[in-house]
Structure formats: structure tokens, C-alpha cells
Design a protein around this motif. Structure first.
Motif, PDB file in Angstrom:
ATOM      1  N   ARG A  22     -40.881  21.459  78.713  1.00  0.00           N
ATOM      2  CA  ARG A  22     -41.489  21.844  79.951  1.00  0.00           C
ATOM      3  C   ARG A  22     -40.456  22.678  80.601  1.00  0.00           C
ATOM      4  O   ARG A  22     -39.132  22.599  80.573  1.00  0.00           O
ATOM      5  CB  ARG A  22     -41.873  20.789  80.572  1.00  0.00           C
ATOM      6  N   ALA A  23     -40.689  23.630  81.846  1.00  0.00           N
ATOM      7  CA  ALA A  23     -39.629  24.334  82.444  1.00  0.00           C
ATOM      8  C   ALA A  23     -38.719  23.489  83.242  1.00  0.00           C
ATOM      9  O   ALA A  23     -37.771  23.865  83.294  1.00  0.00           O
ATOM     10  CB  ALA A  23     -40.670  25.023  83.355  1.00  0.00           C
ATOM     11  N   ASP A  24     -39.398  22.218  83.716  1.00  0.00           N
ATOM     12  CA  ASP A  24     -38.334  21.561  84.613  1.00  0.00           C
ATOM     13  C   ASP A  24     -37.234  20.924  83.562  1.00  0.00           C
ATOM     14  O   ASP A  24     -36.245  20.642  83.909  1.00  0.00           O
ATOM     15  CB  ASP A  24     -38.954  20.384  85.266  1.00  0.00           C
ATOM     16  N   ALA A  25     -37.847  20.338  82.317  1.00  0.00           N
ATOM     17  CA  ALA A  25     -36.633  19.870  81.299  1.00  0.00           C
ATOM     18  C   ALA A  25     -35.655  21.089  80.811  1.00  0.00           C
ATOM     19  O   ALA A  25     -34.709  20.779  80.889  1.00  0.00           O
ATOM     20  CB  ALA A  25     -37.618  19.327  80.159  1.00  0.00           C
ATOM     21  N   ARG A  26     -36.215  22.255  80.725  1.00  0.00           N
ATOM     22  CA  ARG A  26     -35.181  23.373  80.359  1.00  0.00           C
ATOM     23  C   ARG A  26     -34.236  23.483  81.712  1.00  0.00           C
ATOM     24  O   ARG A  26     -33.248  23.647  81.343  1.00  0.00           O
ATOM     25  CB  ARG A  26     -35.927  24.729  80.163  1.00  0.00           C
ATOM     26  N   ASN A  27     -34.720  23.404  82.632  1.00  0.00           N
ATOM     27  CA  ASN A  27     -33.652  23.681  84.074  1.00  0.00           C
ATOM     28  C   ASN A  27     -32.852  22.573  84.057  1.00  0.00           C
ATOM     29  O   ASN A  27     -31.809  22.780  84.344  1.00  0.00           O
ATOM     30  CB  ASN A  27     -34.707  23.762  85.353  1.00  0.00           C
ATOM     31  N   ASN A  28     -33.322  21.235  83.743  1.00  0.00           N
ATOM     32  CA  ASN A  28     -32.375  20.221  83.959  1.00  0.00           C
ATOM     33  C   ASN A  28     -31.417  20.283  82.659  1.00  0.00           C
ATOM     34  O   ASN A  28     -30.088  20.108  82.939  1.00  0.00           O
ATOM     35  CB  ASN A  28     -33.191  18.985  83.682  1.00  0.00           C
ATOM     36  N   ARG A  29     -31.788  20.858  81.549  1.00  0.00           N
ATOM     37  CA  ARG A  29     -30.831  20.957  80.384  1.00  0.00           C
ATOM     38  C   ARG A  29     -29.774  21.981  80.933  1.00  0.00           C
ATOM     39  O   ARG A  29     -28.525  21.859  80.392  1.00  0.00           O
ATOM     40  CB  ARG A  29     -31.632  21.095  79.167  1.00  0.00           C
ATOM     41  N   ALA A  30     -30.193  22.914  81.182  1.00  0.00           N
ATOM     42  CA  ALA A  30     -29.271  24.162  81.623  1.00  0.00           C
ATOM     43  C   ALA A  30     -28.257  23.708  82.744  1.00  0.00           C
ATOM     44  O   ALA A  30     -27.130  24.105  82.666  1.00  0.00           O
ATOM     45  CB  ALA A  30     -30.287  25.295  82.147  1.00  0.00           C
ATOM     46  N   ARG A  31     -28.817  22.994  83.778  1.00  0.00           N
ATOM     47  CA  ARG A  31     -28.002  22.435  84.567  1.00  0.00           C
ATOM     48  C   ARG A  31     -26.801  21.604  84.028  1.00  0.00           C
ATOM     49  O   ARG A  31     -25.536  21.537  84.513  1.00  0.00           O
ATOM     50  CB  ARG A  31     -28.760  21.665  85.678  1.00  0.00           C
ATOM     51  N   LEU A  32     -27.397  20.791  83.249  1.00  0.00           N
ATOM     52  CA  LEU A  32     -26.310  19.637  82.539  1.00  0.00           C
ATOM     53  C   LEU A  32     -25.181  20.354  81.704  1.00  0.00           C
ATOM     54  O   LEU A  32     -24.290  20.156  81.587  1.00  0.00           O
ATOM     55  CB  LEU A  32     -27.126  18.779  81.702  1.00  0.00           C
ATOM     56  N   LEU A  33     -25.675  21.662  81.101  1.00  0.00           N
ATOM     57  CA  LEU A  33     -24.736  22.231  80.331  1.00  0.00           C
ATOM     58  C   LEU A  33     -23.914  22.987  81.184  1.00  0.00           C
ATOM     59  O   LEU A  33     -22.453  22.904  80.563  1.00  0.00           O
ATOM     60  CB  LEU A  33     -25.245  23.230  79.269  1.00  0.00           C
ATOM     61  N   GLN A  34     -24.332  23.544  82.173  1.00  0.00           N
ATOM     62  CA  GLN A  34     -23.403  24.261  83.153  1.00  0.00           C
ATOM     63  C   GLN A  34     -22.535  23.362  83.666  1.00  0.00           C
ATOM     64  O   GLN A  34     -21.285  23.518  83.777  1.00  0.00           O
ATOM     65  CB  GLN A  34     -24.098  25.175  84.185  1.00  0.00           C
ATOM     66  N   ALA A  35     -22.892  22.052  84.115  1.00  0.00           N
ATOM     67  CA  ALA A  35     -21.940  21.191  84.934  1.00  0.00           C
ATOM     68  C   ALA A  35     -21.010  20.846  83.792  1.00  0.00           C
ATOM     69  O   ALA A  35     -19.932  20.392  84.157  1.00  0.00           O
ATOM     70  CB  ALA A  35     -22.801  19.975  85.381  1.00  0.00           C
TER      71      ALA A  35
END
Length: 226
Positions: A22-35
Motif C-alpha cells: 500500500r502507499a502508506d507502507a511504501r512511504n514508511n519504507r522510504a522514510r526508514l531507508l532515508q533515515a
């Protein structure tokens, strides 16, 4: 026809989300990777996963849902850098001038080290959950060996240069890194210049025997704590 490494880092499962997220899951993944990338660049890969979750603004459960192990997070965070490292060696092998190819590859890899504290550990860790990462890293190591051999065969590199000397350079380069990015880059450039100058076949004085080093020795080197 020049040597070429086979690579396709963009399809590595370490760096891509699962199909159908889902879009929210993809967003969370992207935030985790950037962090994770930001934290590793500053403090290396010893940063606790809990600190990365806080930095990304998500809970620990969300982090472990996307990255069940610490190594899976590190592998995903550095998949792009691994692709860049493979491309660097690949391009160097395509250079018609073997010395220029080797020099350019070492310059780029040392710069990646100086720019990102987590690069060495991420590139050289074992990553049991990411076989594609290990496979691509092995190709990079093989490519570096071919770069060295080409330069020796054309008389542009001293005959007693050993592939393990590349590891020696990376160990030394890792040791000159400082908290200041500018100081790290300046120290890295100067160290590399000394190293490259000593590699040229202008002095017949024999070197001591090569050190029994492999690239994974760089990962085992003492790391920053605190």
C-alpha cells in the motif's frame, strides 16, 4: 573488447519494496531507508535500529515489518551505493588505458568511503539475507583484480603490486576519516595521491611481502564507538 561486469543492481531485492504494498507502507519504507542512510553516513552502521525508527517517525514494529533483521536494513539502505561501486569498476574496465581505469576506480571508491561512514561496513558485510548483494560484491572484487592485472601487464603498475594492496589502501583510507566531512575528504585525497605515486614502476626497490588481506578484513577492522 574490454572486460565488463554483469550487473543489474536496480532489481536487487535488497533495495526494492515487496509487490503490492500500500502507499502508506511504501512511504514508511522510504522514510526508514532515508533515515538509515542519513544515520549510517554520520555514525556508521552501528546505529541502533530503534534510533533509526525514531528518526523516521515510525514505531519499532513498523521497522521490523519491513526489515526483519538489522542486516536486511543495511543491505537495502546501501543497495544504491553498491550499484555505484559496481558501475565504477565496470566503467574502469572499459577504459582503454589500464592505469587510468585503475586510478579512476580507486579515486571514486575512496571518495565514497570518505563521504559516507557506513560505506565500508555496508559494502563488506556478509548479509546472509541478501545473496544478490554478496554476488555483486564478489563481481566487484573480481573486477578490481582484473584492473590490477591489466595495469601490470602493460607496465603501468609496479610488478610487485598485489591485489591485497587495494585492501590496504581502503583500510588506511577508513582510518583517516574524521568528523568533519571536509577534513575527511582532504585526508583521503592526500593519502590516495601518495598511494598512487608509490604504485608506479619508477623504483625497483622490492617491497615487503604482501599482507594476507582480503576485502572482508576491512569490515572486521575496529569501528567507531560511542
Amino acid at each position: 573488447m574490454p572486460d565488463r561486469l554483469s550487473r543489474n543492481p536496480s532489481t536487487s531485492p535488497a533495495g526494492t519494496p515487496a509487490p503490492g504494498q500500500r502507499a502508506d507502507a511504501r512511504n514508511n519504507r522510504a522514510r526508514l531507508l532515508q533515515a538509515a542512510r542519513d544515520a549510517y553516513a554520520l555514525d556508521g552502521t552501528d546505529v541502533p535500529s530503534s534510533a533509526i525508527a525514531r528518526r523516521a517517525g515510525v514505531g519499532a514494529a513498523t521497522l521490523y515489518r519491513h526489515f526483519p533483521t538489522r542486516d536486511s536494513l543495511i543491505a537495502a539502505a546501501f543497495s544504491e551505493q553498491l550499484g555505484q561501486c559496481i558501475a565504477t569498476v565496470d566503467e574502469a574496465l572499459e577504459d582503454d588505458d589500464p592505469w587510468r581505469g585503475l586510478r579512476t576506480a580507486l579515486t571514486k571508491v575512496c571518495r565514497m568511503q570518505a563521504e559516507d561512514r557506513g560505506f565500508s561496513a555496508a559494502f563488506l558485510a556478509e548479509f546472509p539475507d541478501a545473496p544478490d548483494v554478496r554476488r555483486e560484491r564478489t563481481r566487484a572484487e573480481s573486477g578490481l583484480a582484473r584492473l590490477v592485472q591489466r595495469a601490470k601487464e602493460t607496465g603501468q603498475l609496479r610488478k610487485d603490486f598485489d591485489t591485497s594492496d587495494v585492501t590496504l589502501l581502503l583500510l588506511a583510507n577508513n582510518g583517516v576519516l574524521r568528523d568533519s566531512p571536509a577534513a575527511s575528504m582532504a585526508a583521503s585525497r592526500r593519502l590516495l595521491a601518495y598511494f598512487l605515486q608509490s604504485c608506479r614502476p619508477t623504483d625497483d626497490t622490492p617491497l615487503p611481502e604482501p599482507a594476507p588481506l582480503r576485502l572482508d578484513d576491512l569490515y572486521r577492522a575496529p569501528r567507531r564507538t560511542g
